[in-house]
Design a protein around this motif. Structure first.
Motif, PDB file in Angstrom:
ATOM      1  N   SER A  14       0.826  -1.205   0.000  1.00 48.56           N
ATOM      2  CA  SER A  14       0.000   0.000   0.000  1.00 48.56           C
ATOM      3  C   SER A  14       0.863   1.259   0.000  1.00 48.56           C
ATOM      4  N   THR A  15       1.916   1.240   0.802  1.00 47.22           N
ATOM      5  CA  THR A  15       2.825   2.388   0.870  1.00 47.22           C
ATOM      6  C   THR A  15       3.514   2.621  -0.479  1.00 47.22           C
ATOM      7  N   ALA A  16       3.993   1.549  -1.075  1.00 44.60           N
ATOM      8  CA  ALA A  16       4.676   1.669  -2.364  1.00 44.60           C
ATOM      9  C   ALA A  16       3.712   2.160  -3.442  1.00 44.60           C
ATOM     10  N   ARG A  17       2.510   1.616  -3.458  1.00 42.26           N
ATOM     11  CA  ARG A  17       1.508   2.007  -4.457  1.00 42.26           C
ATOM     12  C   ARG A  17       1.117   3.474  -4.283  1.00 42.26           C
ATOM     13  N   ASN A  18       0.993   3.899  -3.024  1.00 45.53           N
ATOM     14  CA  ASN A  18       0.636   5.283  -2.744  1.00 45.53           C
ATOM     15  C   ASN A  18       1.700   6.241  -3.269  1.00 45.53           C
ATOM     16  N   GLN A  19       2.979   5.904  -3.074  1.00 43.86           N
ATOM     17  CA  GLN A  19       4.066   6.756  -3.571  1.00 43.86           C
ATOM     18  C   GLN A  19       4.043   6.823  -5.094  1.00 43.86           C
ATOM     19  N   HIS A  20       3.812   5.694  -5.733  1.00 43.21           N
ATOM     20  CA  HIS A  20       3.774   5.654  -7.196  1.00 43.21           C
ATOM     21  C   HIS A  20       2.614   6.492  -7.726  1.00 43.21           C
ATOM     22  N   ASN A  21       1.434   6.303  -7.141  1.00 43.08           N
ATOM     23  CA  ASN A  21       0.259   7.042  -7.603  1.00 43.08           C
ATOM     24  C   ASN A  21       0.396   8.539  -7.360  1.00 43.08           C
ATOM     25  N   THR A  22       1.031   8.908  -6.255  1.00 43.73           N
ATOM     26  CA  THR A  22       1.274  10.324  -5.977  1.00 43.73           C
ATOM     27  C   THR A  22       2.173  10.934  -7.057  1.00 43.73           C
ATOM     28  N   ALA A  23       3.201  10.198  -7.448  1.00 41.57           N
ATOM     29  CA  ALA A  23       4.099  10.669  -8.500  1.00 41.57           C
ATOM     30  C   ALA A  23       3.352  10.809  -9.829  1.00 41.57           C
ATOM     31  N   GLN A  24       2.458   9.871 -10.114  1.00 39.67           N
ATOM     32  CA  GLN A  24       1.693   9.926 -11.355  1.00 39.67           C
ATOM     33  C   GLN A  24       0.745  11.121 -11.367  1.00 39.67           C
ATOM     34  N   ARG A  25       0.095  11.400 -10.232  1.00 41.49           N
ATOM     35  CA  ARG A  25      -0.795  12.571 -10.151  1.00 41.49           C
ATOM     36  C   ARG A  25      -0.004  13.858 -10.328  1.00 41.49           C
ATOM     37  N   SER A  26       1.215  13.890  -9.785  1.00 43.89           N
ATOM     38  CA  SER A  26       2.082  15.051  -9.954  1.00 43.89           C
ATOM     39  C   SER A  26       2.427  15.244 -11.434  1.00 43.89           C
ATOM     40  N   LYS A  27       2.704  14.139 -12.112  1.00 45.72           N
ATOM     41  CA  LYS A  27       3.007  14.171 -13.545  1.00 45.72           C
ATOM     42  C   LYS A  27       1.820  14.730 -14.332  1.00 45.72           C
ATOM     43  N   ALA A  31       1.739  18.236 -16.499  1.00 46.36           N
ATOM     44  CA  ALA A  31       1.362  18.258 -17.911  1.00 46.36           C
ATOM     45  C   ALA A  31       0.307  19.330 -18.161  1.00 46.36           C
ATOM     46  N   ILE A  32      -0.678  19.406 -17.279  1.00 48.27           N
ATOM     47  CA  ILE A  32      -1.739  20.414 -17.422  1.00 48.27           C
ATOM     48  C   ILE A  32      -1.157  21.817 -17.285  1.00 48.27           C
ATOM     49  N   ARG A  33      -0.262  21.979 -16.313  1.00 50.29           N
ATOM     50  CA  ARG A  33       0.355  23.287 -16.085  1.00 50.29           C
ATOM     51  C   ARG A  33       1.183  23.731 -17.284  1.00 50.29           C
ATOM     52  N   LYS A  65      -6.407   4.206 -13.811  1.00 50.36           N
ATOM     53  CA  LYS A  65      -7.384   4.508 -12.752  1.00 50.36           C
ATOM     54  C   LYS A  65      -6.774   5.265 -11.583  1.00 50.36           C
ATOM     55  N   ILE A  66      -5.773   6.090 -11.869  1.00 52.43           N
ATOM     56  CA  ILE A  66      -5.196   6.945 -10.838  1.00 52.43           C
ATOM     57  C   ILE A  66      -6.082   8.175 -10.662  1.00 52.43           C
ATOM     58  N   VAL A  67      -6.641   8.644 -11.767  1.00 50.85           N
ATOM     59  CA  VAL A  67      -7.717   9.638 -11.716  1.00 50.85           C
ATOM     60  C   VAL A  67      -8.894   9.058 -12.496  1.00 50.85           C
ATOM     61  N   HIS A  68     -10.088   9.527 -12.188  1.00 47.79           N
ATOM     62  CA  HIS A  68     -11.290   9.025 -12.853  1.00 47.79           C
ATOM     63  C   HIS A  68     -11.291   9.456 -14.315  1.00 47.79           C
TER      64      HIS A  68
END
Length: 87
Positions: A14-27, A31-33, A65-68
């Motif tokens: 869970s910890t590893a997945r959370n770090q990965h997903n956080t990095a993906q959301r940052s990416k 991109a939007i910025r 499925k990191i964002v809807h």
């Protein structure tokens, strides 16, 4: 704290997945910025190219499925509308 071996493993995963997903959301946000910044810059050709790359990133993150998917579609739509309204 997790008491069983399975629960400890799930906590690690869970910890590893959370770090990965956080990095993906940052990416995604980056991109939007960058598209918004390119649109503000005024060069439509460059902004279109950056938008195309950002669309790929947005779709990829939505597929995982990191964002809807509707959030991804809304972001792409708003960026496309902003790009279209450039002078």
């Amino acid at each position: 704290m997790a008491n069983s071996k399975q629960a400890r493993k799930r906590a690690r995963q869970s910890t590893a997945r959370n770090q990965h997903n956080t990095a993906q959301r940052s990416k995604l946000r980056t991109a939007i910025r960058t598209v918004r910044k390119a649109i503000a810059g005024g060069d439509k050709a460059q902004a279109t190219e950056i938008f195309r790359k950002a669309t790929s990133v947005i779709d990829s993150i939505a597929d995982k499925k990191i964002v809807h998917k509707n959030t991804a579609a809304r972001n792409k739509s708003r960026l496309a509308a902003a790009l279209k309204s450039m002078a």
